[in-house]
Design a protein around this motif. Structure first.
Motif, mmCIF file in Angstrom:
data_model
loop_
_atom_site.group_PDB
_atom_site.id
_atom_site.type_symbol
_atom_site.label_atom_id
_atom_site.label_comp_id
_atom_site.label_asym_id
_atom_site.label_seq_id
_atom_site.Cartn_x
_atom_site.Cartn_y
_atom_site.Cartn_z
ATOM 1 N N UNK A 216 32.517 27.596 -30.676
ATOM 2 C CA UNK A 216 32.656 27.751 -29.223
ATOM 3 C C UNK A 216 33.044 29.174 -28.859
ATOM 4 N N UNK A 217 34.005 29.739 -29.573
ATOM 5 C CA UNK A 217 34.432 31.101 -29.281
ATOM 6 C C UNK A 217 33.304 32.102 -29.542
ATOM 7 N N UNK A 218 32.545 31.900 -30.603
ATOM 8 C CA UNK A 218 31.440 32.811 -30.877
ATOM 9 C C UNK A 218 30.296 32.664 -29.895
ATOM 10 N N UNK A 219 29.994 31.423 -29.497
ATOM 11 C CA UNK A 219 28.845 31.172 -28.623
ATOM 12 C C UNK A 219 29.109 31.640 -27.201
ATOM 13 N N UNK A 220 30.358 31.581 -26.753
ATOM 14 C CA UNK A 220 30.682 31.932 -25.367
ATOM 15 C C UNK A 220 31.317 33.302 -25.222
ATOM 16 N N UNK A 221 31.387 34.079 -26.289
ATOM 17 C CA UNK A 221 32.026 35.386 -26.204
ATOM 18 C C UNK A 221 31.206 36.355 -25.365
ATOM 19 N N UNK A 222 31.837 37.275 -24.648
ATOM 20 C CA UNK A 222 31.079 38.322 -23.956
ATOM 21 C C UNK A 222 30.277 39.152 -24.952
ATOM 22 N N UNK A 223 29.065 39.565 -24.607
ATOM 23 C CA UNK A 223 28.189 40.257 -25.574
ATOM 24 C C UNK A 223 28.568 41.720 -25.783
ATOM 25 N N UNK A 224 29.804 41.947 -26.202
ATOM 26 C CA UNK A 224 30.273 43.296 -26.503
ATOM 27 C C UNK A 224 31.067 43.263 -27.803
ATOM 28 N N UNK A 225 31.252 44.423 -28.401
ATOM 29 C CA UNK A 225 32.042 44.481 -29.633
ATOM 30 C C UNK A 225 33.489 44.090 -29.379
ATOM 31 N N UNK A 226 34.014 44.474 -28.227
ATOM 32 C CA UNK A 226 35.382 44.078 -27.880
ATOM 33 C C UNK A 226 35.483 42.572 -27.685
ATOM 34 N N UNK A 227 34.460 41.980 -27.060
ATOM 35 C CA UNK A 227 34.466 40.540 -26.866
ATOM 36 C C UNK A 227 34.447 39.778 -28.181
ATOM 37 N N UNK A 228 33.668 40.258 -29.155
ATOM 38 C CA UNK A 228 33.625 39.612 -30.465
ATOM 39 C C UNK A 228 34.979 39.718 -31.160
#
Length: 255
Positions: A216-228
């Motif tokens: 869930x955290x990976x699928x909904x993360x913002x598409x940025x390196x900081x988000x990951x």
């Protein structure tokens, strides 16, 4: 000028909880479709299970050794050193095995799954799959969810076996406890259904929860390196809190 009010922490947490629940229903619905990707599921079981064996075996051995050393001197105060094998086995089967393995699993496999899916989101691989009529839930998420459920009980069994071995090395080989007493009291006191099976049930639930949080955290993360980076941190923190809370609840019901 009235500035818009930011949602409170409680409302954000409830929104995340609701989104995770809907995400779980999406995974369950995608599991039948994921059977077409059986090789991907096997690869994920190898990745999250077999690749976690080293840390699980090492920690299990040392946990058993420390547990045996501490309990021996505590039991010697009451003249009960003969019960060392029983106490170590019950502690591992009921609590330490499932909980410690779950925390190790979240730190090693959970963060890897989150980072992998998060990078797929950041590099638009998930969107590309949807454009090619490939369901990301069935091909990416569901195999990792199934792998977490299958791998956790096996890792707990390995952890318990190495923990008992470490306790035997310290209690029998180092401190001089009788070998027959160590194994005899353990086998006479440990019940398969009450102790071993309950630990397996706990580990299965922990594996499902950690896999759900990681995907869930990976699928909904913002598409940025900081988000990951934030997503991997949230995976470890959330998994640790949920595992310890669920351990208390399940212990209360199973006991």
């Amino acid at each position: 000028m009235n500035l818009p009010r930011r949602p409170s922490v409680v409302s954000e947490s409830l929104a995340q909880l609701g989104s995770a629940g809907l995400f779980l229903f999406g995974i369950l619905a995608a599991i039948p479709r994921s059977l077409r990707h059986f090789q991907e599921t096997v690869r994920q079981v190898w990745f999250v299970g077999a690749m976690s064996l080293v840390i699980v075996m090492t920690c299990g051995l040392f946990v058993g050794m420390v547990l045996s050393l501490q309990l021996y001197y505590t039991l010697s105060i009451f003249g009960g050193t003969a019960a060392l094998g029983t106490v170590v086995a019950l502690s591992l089967f009921r609590e330490l095995g499932p909980v410690v393995t779950a925390l190790l699993f979240a730190g090693r496999a959970g963060t890897s799954v989150t980072a992998e899916i998060g990078l797929m989101r950041a590099t638009d691989q998930l969107s590309a799959m949807e454009m090619m009529a490939v369901d990301p839930m069935a091909y990416v998420v569901a195999p990792r969810f199934i792998a977490g459920i299958l791998a956790m009980p096996l890792l707990v069994c390995v952890f318990n076996a190495l923990g008992i071995l470490g306790a035997h090395l310290v209690g029998v080989s180092w401190l001089g406890l009788d070998n027959g007493t160590f194994w005899g009291n353990m086998t006479a006191s440990v019940d398969v259904w009450k102790d071993v099976v309950n630990g397996v049930v706990k580990s299965t639930v922990f594996g499902a929860v950690i896999a759900l949080i990681a995907t869930f955290q990976g699928y909904t993360t913002p598409p940025t390196s900081e988000g990951v980076a934030y997503a991997t941190t949230r995976t470890v923190v959330s998994s640790s809190i949920v595992v310890l809370a669920l351990d208390f609840v399940m212990t209360a019901f199973l006991m």
